[in-house]
Design an enzyme around this catalytic site. Structure first.
Site, PDB file in Angstrom:
ATOM      1  N   CYS A 292       0.865  -1.176   0.000  1.00 16.09           N
ATOM      2  CA  CYS A 292       0.000   0.000   0.000  1.00 16.09           C
ATOM      3  C   CYS A 292       0.903   1.228   0.000  1.00 16.09           C
ATOM      4  O   CYS A 292       1.627   1.405   0.963  1.00 16.09           O
ATOM      5  CB  CYS A 292      -0.914   0.018   1.221  1.00 16.09           C
ATOM      6  SG  CYS A 292      -2.040   1.423   1.282  1.00 16.09           S
ATOM      7  N   PRO A 293       0.970   2.036  -1.027  1.00 13.98           N
ATOM      8  CA  PRO A 293       0.063   2.025  -2.169  1.00 13.98           C
ATOM      9  C   PRO A 293       0.401   0.967  -3.222  1.00 13.98           C
ATOM     10  O   PRO A 293      -0.413   0.693  -4.085  1.00 13.98           O
ATOM     11  CB  PRO A 293       0.241   3.424  -2.765  1.00 13.98           C
ATOM     12  CG  PRO A 293       1.633   3.812  -2.412  1.00 13.98           C
ATOM     13  CD  PRO A 293       1.899   3.179  -1.089  1.00 13.98           C
TER      14      PRO A 293
END
Lengths: 80, 376
Positions: A18-19
């Protein structure tokens, strides 16, 4: 090992969920000049689907995808 | 006595200072924190100012009240890090020397980098969140579009969370039928975390939130009410919400410590700035390819504080950051999801539950008393 193209920038996005590696690639492409080549290392299983899809839609060139030791390397050229 | 200088009084800088103050005695280290405003803001609360009933004044406290009494707080702006001389220049002209420097200067919003941004709203600072709330209260109906105007940005799941909050907001007002909600995902899925994306897609579909994938906002054409993507698509909007482009702090750029975006090249395990053994970077300021979020800064800060304490006491470096992040997302209607992951372990699929909504609310309650003190 797979490629004989000169890589201008390497992004080590291993361990990024993430991301995630595609976001790192998009950031790098935004910063790069047309013609530059970017290599992205990814350990995220989704990258093999995500990265080729985005590269095609955004009109860039996926030079290759290479399985390395525990991760994948994506080599992309900025085309526009 | 060692001098520890911390730049930035956000979540990361505050936790480093407080944990370090507990680990070392005032005779072992002088701890100084420099913050430009002296005010600490609880950023996860912005979304509730924009889409719910959070009072802006409840999100802000004086930084002094959050710091251990042995920490010196200087309200001033760091303008230049002179790493060769181990000193930092402040806007007032004051110069501070250090033995250890912790850079926790966060991210800077740069809406001017996106053509046409003036026509858009966002919820990435308090004033903008208040303005967005007013715009929503006066919204007569039509198409609300949420997109992302630059990468990286703080809290990657936040825009999807905002789409769900919009649905909740309009439903509570009884005007959901008048609002179309469109979410523009930069990825070929609706949520950054692959294992969680199918659930979020199901949630969006159940709420009639429409989504377009692979849409990275590149420019806005206010006169036509259009938002355009890097990938060549366009969409009409009546009310536009766009995450503004982010960059690292200006002091990082001016000091030549950052990459093109002003992010500091940082070892993802030691959190030392690459090429330096006396400078650490944490939180949004780093170039580490993980979430720019308070949850990240929180875990990193504790590692850095413990390792600086260990160096001061001469016991050597003892801990490495494993990339751990835990966060909660509010899906509206008092339900949420949670995600936990680190460098080696991707997040496991989660489920929608009231438990995770209340966990998020609890973190907000405990933030001031436990999180910032480094107890949680």
């Amino acid at each position: 090992m797979g490629q004989d193209v000169k890589v201008d920038r390497v992004i080590d996005a291993r361990g990024s969920f993430c991301p995630g590696p595609l976001m790192e690639l998009i950031k790098a492409i935004r910063e790069a000049k047309v013609g530059e080549v970017i290599s992205v290392y990814s350990s995220d299983s989704g990258s093999k689907r995500d990265i080729p899809l985005w590269v095609e839609k955004a009109g860039h060139e996926l030079i290759g995808v290479f399985d390395r030791n525990g991760y994948a390397e994506f080599i992309v050229r900025k085309k526009r | 006595m060692k001098k520890v200088l911390i730049l930035g009084g956000g979540v990361g800088g505050t936790i480093v200072a407080n944990v370090l103050a507990r680990k070392v005695s005032p005779s072992e280290a002088n701890i100084t924190l420099v913050d430009a405003t002296g005010k600490h803001t609880y950023q996860p609360g912005f979304i509730y100012v924009a889409f719910s009933d959070a009072k802006p004044e409840n999100l802000v406290r004086n930084e002094r009240s959050l710091l251990d009494k042995h920490i010196n707080l200087i309200i001033d702006e760091a303008i230049l890090i002179e790493s060769n001389e181990r000193r930092v220049r402040l806007k007032s002209g004051r110069i501070l020397e250090y033995d250890y420097l912790v850079v926790a200067t966060g991210a800077r919003l740069c809406p001017e980098e996106l053509p046409g941004f003036k026509a858009a709203h966002h919820f990435y600072d308090l004033d903008a969140s208040i303005r967005l709330r007013r715009a929503l209260d006066n919204f007569p109906g039509g198409r609300v579009v949420i997109g992302i105007g630059g990468i990286p940005y703080k809290c990657p799941p936040a825009p999807a969370e905002a789409a769900c909050q919009l649905d909740y907001y309009f439903t509570r007002r009884g005007s959901r039928h008048k609002a179309e909600i469109h979410y523009l995902s930069p990825l070929p899925r609706v949520f950054p975390l692959e294992s969680v994306a199918p659930l979020v897609q199901e949630i969006m579909e159940s709420k009639n939130i429409q989504y377009i994938q692979l849409f990275n906002v590149e420019r806005i054409e206010p006169e036509k009410g259009l938002v355009h993507s890097l990938e060549g698509e366009s969409l009409k909007y009546d009310l536009l919400i766009v995450v503004p482009p982010h960059k690292g702090a200006k002091v990082i750029e001016d000091s030549g410590l950052g990459d093109k975006g002003g992010w500091i090249p940082t070892d993802k395990y030691t959190l030392r700035v690459k090429g330096y053994d006396d400078i650490y970077a944490i939180g949004d300021a780093t170039d580490i390819p993980i979430s720019k979020a308070g949850a990240t800064a929180h875990y990193e800060a504790k590692i850095v504080a413990e390792n600086i304490a260990a160096e001061i006491k001469g016991s050597g470096m003892i801990k490495r950051y494993d990339g751990k992040v835990r966060c909660f997302c509010d899906a509206g209607f008092k339900k949420g999801i949670t995600m936990v992951f680190d460098y080696e372990h991707p997040p496991k699929p989660t489920r929608l539950s009231r438990k995770w909504y209340y966990a998020k609310m609890l973190v907000g309650k405990l933030y001031w008393s436990l999180v910032l003190k480094g107890w949680a």
